[in-house]
Design a protein around this motif. Structure first.
Motif, short mmCIF file in Angstrom:
data_model
loop_
_atom_site.label_atom_id
_atom_site.label_comp_id
_atom_site.label_asym_id
_atom_site.label_seq_id
_atom_site.Cartn_x
_atom_site.Cartn_y
_atom_site.Cartn_z
N GLU A 95 0.84 -1.21 0.00
CA GLU A 95 0.00 0.00 0.00
C GLU A 95 0.87 1.26 0.00
N GLU A 96 1.94 1.26 0.80
CA GLU A 96 2.86 2.39 0.85
C GLU A 96 3.53 2.60 -0.50
N LYS A 101 5.19 6.63 -4.61
CA LYS A 101 6.14 6.01 -5.54
C LYS A 101 7.47 6.75 -5.61
N ASP A 102 7.49 8.03 -5.27
CA ASP A 102 8.75 8.77 -5.37
C ASP A 102 9.63 8.49 -4.15
N TYR A 106 9.97 3.04 1.78
CA TYR A 106 10.46 1.82 2.43
C TYR A 106 11.15 0.89 1.44
N VAL A 107 10.63 0.80 0.25
CA VAL A 107 11.19 -0.13 -0.74
C VAL A 107 12.53 0.38 -1.27
N SER A 108 12.65 1.70 -1.48
CA SER A 108 13.86 2.23 -2.09
C SER A 108 14.96 2.56 -1.08
N ALA A 109 14.65 2.62 0.18
CA ALA A 109 15.66 2.99 1.18
C ALA A 109 16.65 1.84 1.37
#
Length: 130
Positions: A95-96, A101-102, A106-109
Motif C-alpha cells: 500500500e505504501e 512512488k517517489d 520503504y522499498v527504495s531505502a
C-alpha cells in the motif's frame, strides 16, 4: 540391587500392532457403542444447586425474546476496528509503495555497503571468530 529404566519409546513401539480389517472394524464398533452409551446416561449436572453468582443464561434468553424485534445499533470502540481490520506487513508495504512512488520510501531505502569487512560471531558464546 539397581533397577534399569526402560525407554518409553521402545515400549510404545512394541505395543503397536498392525491390525487387520476385522480388528479395525471391531475397535471402531466398540468405540461407537461407547459413544452411544454416553447418550443414554443421566445428566451429571442435574443435581447442581443454583448459586447467586452463577450466570443466569435463561433470563437473558427470555428478555431477548420477549422484546419486540427492534434492532439496536451496535457500539464499536475505535480500537475494535483497529484489531478487526489489521493488515499484514506485506500489505502495508504494498500500500505504501502504491501511494508513495517517489523515493525515499520503504522499498527504495537502503544503506551504502560497509567499508569494513564483515564480522562473524559464534552462535553459542557470542565471541567473534579469530
Amino acid at each position: 540391587m539397581t533397577e534399569r529404566k526402560e525407554s518409553a519409546r521402545i515400549k510404545d513401539a512394541e505395543q503397536r500392532r498392525i491390525l487387520d480389517e476385522a480388528a479395525r472394524r471391531r475397535r471402531q464398533r466398540k468405540a461407537l457403542e461407547a459413544l452411544e452409551q454416553d447418550n443414554f446416561q443421566e445428566d451429571p449436572h442435574a443435581d447442581l444447586k443454583m448459586s447467586k453468582k452463577a450466570p443466569k443464561f435463561e433470563e437473558s434468553m427470555d428478555t431477548q425474546t420477549s422484546q419486540p424485534s427492534s434492532r439496536k445499533k451496535k457500539k464499536y470502540r475505535s480500537d475494535h476496528l483497529k484489531y478487526r481490520f489489521k493488515k499484514s506487513f506485506a500489505a502495508l508495504i504494498e500500500e505504501e509503495h502504491m501511494t508513495n512512488k517517489d523515493p525515499p520510501n520503504y522499498v527504495s531505502a537502503c544503506a551504502k555497503p560497509s567499508k569494513l569487512p564483515p564480522r562473524h560471531f559464534c552462535a553459542v558464546c557470542g565471541y567473534p571468530f579469530a
